[in-house]
Design an enzyme around this catalytic site. Sequence first.
Site, mmCIF file in Angstrom:
data_model
loop_
_atom_site.group_PDB
_atom_site.id
_atom_site.type_symbol
_atom_site.label_atom_id
_atom_site.label_comp_id
_atom_site.label_asym_id
_atom_site.label_seq_id
_atom_site.Cartn_x
_atom_site.Cartn_y
_atom_site.Cartn_z
ATOM 1 N N CYS A 123 24.160 -31.198 -22.441
ATOM 2 C CA CYS A 123 25.078 -32.347 -22.540
ATOM 3 C C CYS A 123 25.227 -32.863 -23.975
ATOM 4 O O CYS A 123 26.102 -33.679 -24.250
ATOM 5 C CB CYS A 123 24.607 -33.465 -21.628
ATOM 6 S SG CYS A 123 24.254 -32.888 -19.957
ATOM 7 N N HIS A 248 27.361 -39.721 -23.820
ATOM 8 C CA HIS A 248 27.489 -38.732 -22.745
ATOM 9 C C HIS A 248 27.594 -39.459 -21.417
ATOM 10 O O HIS A 248 26.887 -40.446 -21.171
ATOM 11 C CB HIS A 248 26.271 -37.803 -22.775
ATOM 12 C CG HIS A 248 26.134 -36.978 -21.536
ATOM 13 N ND1 HIS A 248 27.179 -36.246 -21.031
ATOM 14 C CD2 HIS A 248 25.084 -36.802 -20.675
ATOM 15 C CE1 HIS A 248 26.782 -35.643 -19.920
ATOM 16 N NE2 HIS A 248 25.518 -35.964 -19.692
ATOM 17 N N ASN A 279 29.732 -36.203 -14.145
ATOM 18 C CA ASN A 279 28.991 -35.736 -15.324
ATOM 19 C C ASN A 279 29.437 -34.305 -15.622
ATOM 20 O O ASN A 279 29.169 -33.400 -14.835
ATOM 21 C CB ASN A 279 27.491 -35.803 -15.012
ATOM 22 C CG ASN A 279 26.626 -35.354 -16.170
ATOM 23 O OD1 ASN A 279 27.065 -34.594 -17.030
ATOM 24 N ND2 ASN A 279 25.374 -35.789 -16.172
HETATM 25 O O1 UT7 Z 1 23.587 -35.047 -17.915
HETATM 26 C C1 UT7 Z 1 22.281 -34.584 -17.945
HETATM 27 C C2 UT7 Z 1 21.375 -35.716 -18.026
HETATM 28 N N1 UT7 Z 1 21.160 -36.243 -16.714
HETATM 29 C C3 UT7 Z 1 20.965 -37.524 -16.544
HETATM 30 O O2 UT7 Z 1 21.032 -38.265 -17.482
HETATM 31 C C4 UT7 Z 1 20.627 -38.017 -15.144
HETATM 32 C C5 UT7 Z 1 19.824 -39.264 -15.234
HETATM 33 N N2 UT7 Z 1 19.382 -39.709 -13.935
HETATM 34 C C6 UT7 Z 1 20.187 -40.374 -13.054
HETATM 35 O O3 UT7 Z 1 21.365 -40.584 -13.326
HETATM 36 C C7 UT7 Z 1 19.566 -40.886 -11.782
HETATM 37 O O4 UT7 Z 1 18.184 -40.675 -11.818
HETATM 38 C C8 UT7 Z 1 20.138 -40.239 -10.500
HETATM 39 C C9 UT7 Z 1 21.578 -40.683 -10.298
HETATM 40 C C10 UT7 Z 1 20.057 -38.731 -10.586
HETATM 41 C C11 UT7 Z 1 19.347 -40.706 -9.275
HETATM 42 O O5 UT7 Z 1 19.400 -42.104 -9.199
HETATM 43 P P1 UT7 Z 1 18.053 -42.939 -9.072
HETATM 44 O O6 UT7 Z 1 18.460 -44.337 -8.995
HETATM 45 O O7 UT7 Z 1 17.142 -42.544 -10.186
HETATM 46 O O8 UT7 Z 1 17.508 -42.455 -7.684
HETATM 47 P P2 UT7 Z 1 16.043 -41.932 -7.314
HETATM 48 O O9 UT7 Z 1 15.944 -40.481 -7.574
HETATM 49 O O10 UT7 Z 1 15.027 -42.840 -7.939
HETATM 50 O O11 UT7 Z 1 16.027 -42.181 -5.761
HETATM 51 C C12 UT7 Z 1 16.062 -43.506 -5.209
HETATM 52 C C13 UT7 Z 1 16.272 -43.406 -3.716
HETATM 53 C C14 UT7 Z 1 15.340 -42.385 -3.039
HETATM 54 O O12 UT7 Z 1 15.051 -42.854 -1.747
HETATM 55 P P3 UT7 Z 1 13.642 -43.576 -1.444
HETATM 56 O O13 UT7 Z 1 12.587 -42.560 -1.798
HETATM 57 O O14 UT7 Z 1 13.601 -44.787 -2.321
HETATM 58 O O15 UT7 Z 1 13.719 -43.887 0.010
HETATM 59 C C15 UT7 Z 1 16.192 -41.146 -2.918
HETATM 60 O O16 UT7 Z 1 15.792 -40.311 -1.868
HETATM 61 O O17 UT7 Z 1 17.598 -42.945 -3.463
HETATM 62 C C16 UT7 Z 1 17.550 -41.763 -2.663
HETATM 63 N N3 UT7 Z 1 18.650 -40.899 -3.073
HETATM 64 C C17 UT7 Z 1 19.862 -40.981 -2.530
HETATM 65 N N4 UT7 Z 1 20.377 -41.762 -1.569
HETATM 66 C C18 UT7 Z 1 21.670 -41.587 -1.237
HETATM 67 C C19 UT7 Z 1 18.646 -39.953 -4.033
HETATM 68 N N5 UT7 Z 1 19.859 -39.398 -4.128
HETATM 69 C C20 UT7 Z 1 20.634 -40.015 -3.195
HETATM 70 C C21 UT7 Z 1 21.974 -39.884 -2.826
HETATM 71 N N6 UT7 Z 1 22.455 -40.703 -1.850
HETATM 72 N N7 UT7 Z 1 22.810 -39.000 -3.410
#
Ligand code: UT7
Length: 323
Positions: A123, A248, A279
């Site tokens: 990225c 980005h 993204n």
């Molecule tokens: O471009 C390359 C660089 N990449 C990045 O910069 C990505 C950076 N990271 C992010 O943007 C975020 O970490 C994500 C968007 C990928 C994920 O968001 P998050 O707020 O960090 O979610 P998380 O992984 O901490 O998960 C929180 C909760 C979990 O449930 P529990 O364990 O709290 O019950 C996940 O299972 O959200 C759940 N979850 C979802 N729920 C609905 C994870 N993905 C989803 C989803 N829909 N798609």
Amino acid sequence: MSRGLSLRKGAAGARILGFGDYRPRRIVTNDEISQRVDTTDEWIRTRVGISERRFAGDDESVVDMSVAAAGKALATSGVLAQDIDTVIVATCSAPAPIPGLAPEVAHRLAISAPGAFDLNAACAGFCYGLSAAADAIRSGSARYALVIGAEKLTDWTDQDDRGTCIIFGDGAGAAVVAASDTPGVGPVVWGSDGEKSRAISVAGRSSFMTMDGRAVYRWATTQLADSAHRACELAGVDIGEIDVFVPHQANLRIVDSMLRTMKFKDDVAVARDIVYSGNTSSASIPLALTAMIERGEAKTGDTALLLGFGAGLTYAGQVIICP
Ligand code: UT7
């Protein structure tokens, strides 16, 4: 003692003359994705900021999209294909490692025998490519360069993995960079943290991308502000003078966190193209900036701070003058 060698004399600086973009035809909404995986429109909008993204079809390869975006950048800049001497394609989603895509892109644009190579800094790729082009121009290796960021990430994304399929999209953006007596591409600040190289990866040729989203989020929101400030300092621009901020497009919450940390002026224009593009890795910065220029949010002569970051982990940022 060995003798020294002659060097070419390069230009005083490099400047971007025009941008172009290509957005695939197919729009994929959050509701469409939530029919396949366990997610909701509301979760995606609030946790990532995406409303929709584009998925490329069979007739929209990385090369096809690169050619379209670069053709538009050439038309916008008024530079003829025959004048381009260097073509850089930043991508991390080429369909195969051999051959590189840049020579074919150049051939399809009728650019004759340019230096042509692909670059993978994920990225951060567009900012790395822009720096490579500007430095080649300053050292005399190039005079007119095309820098393209192009991705077909859907080829490498498991559409059943809700951790990645909601985020990534396809597209391409391009810039024409030329020799200039008045520098319009500032010094790059780049770096990497290979200890976290597994945070975003594809394990092998039949695998899809995996991502430790939380780790990348934490890194992006805590480690990059200093580099952005340093890029401004090296360009001789106070961060409070920046007119346009184009980070980005990974997550709108990352963008908002950076805005809270960095001391921009109140009316700085901020790229939020992720809402409509998702993204798109190395394409996200030129896609976002092309749209801002077309909407009049980024104007000729404005200073823009670009900041790419992602897999590797890699990052790169520089200040540019908008064409
Ligand atoms: O471009 C390359 C660089 N990449 C990045 O910069 C990505 C950076 N990271 C992010 O943007 C975020 O970490 C994500 C968007 C990928 C994920 O968001 P998050 O707020 O960090 O979610 P998380 O992984 O901490 O998960 C929180 C909760 C979990 O449930 P529990 O364990 O709290 O019950 C996940 O299972 O959200 C759940 N979850 C979802 N729920 C609905 C994870 N993905 C989803 C989803 N829909 N798609």
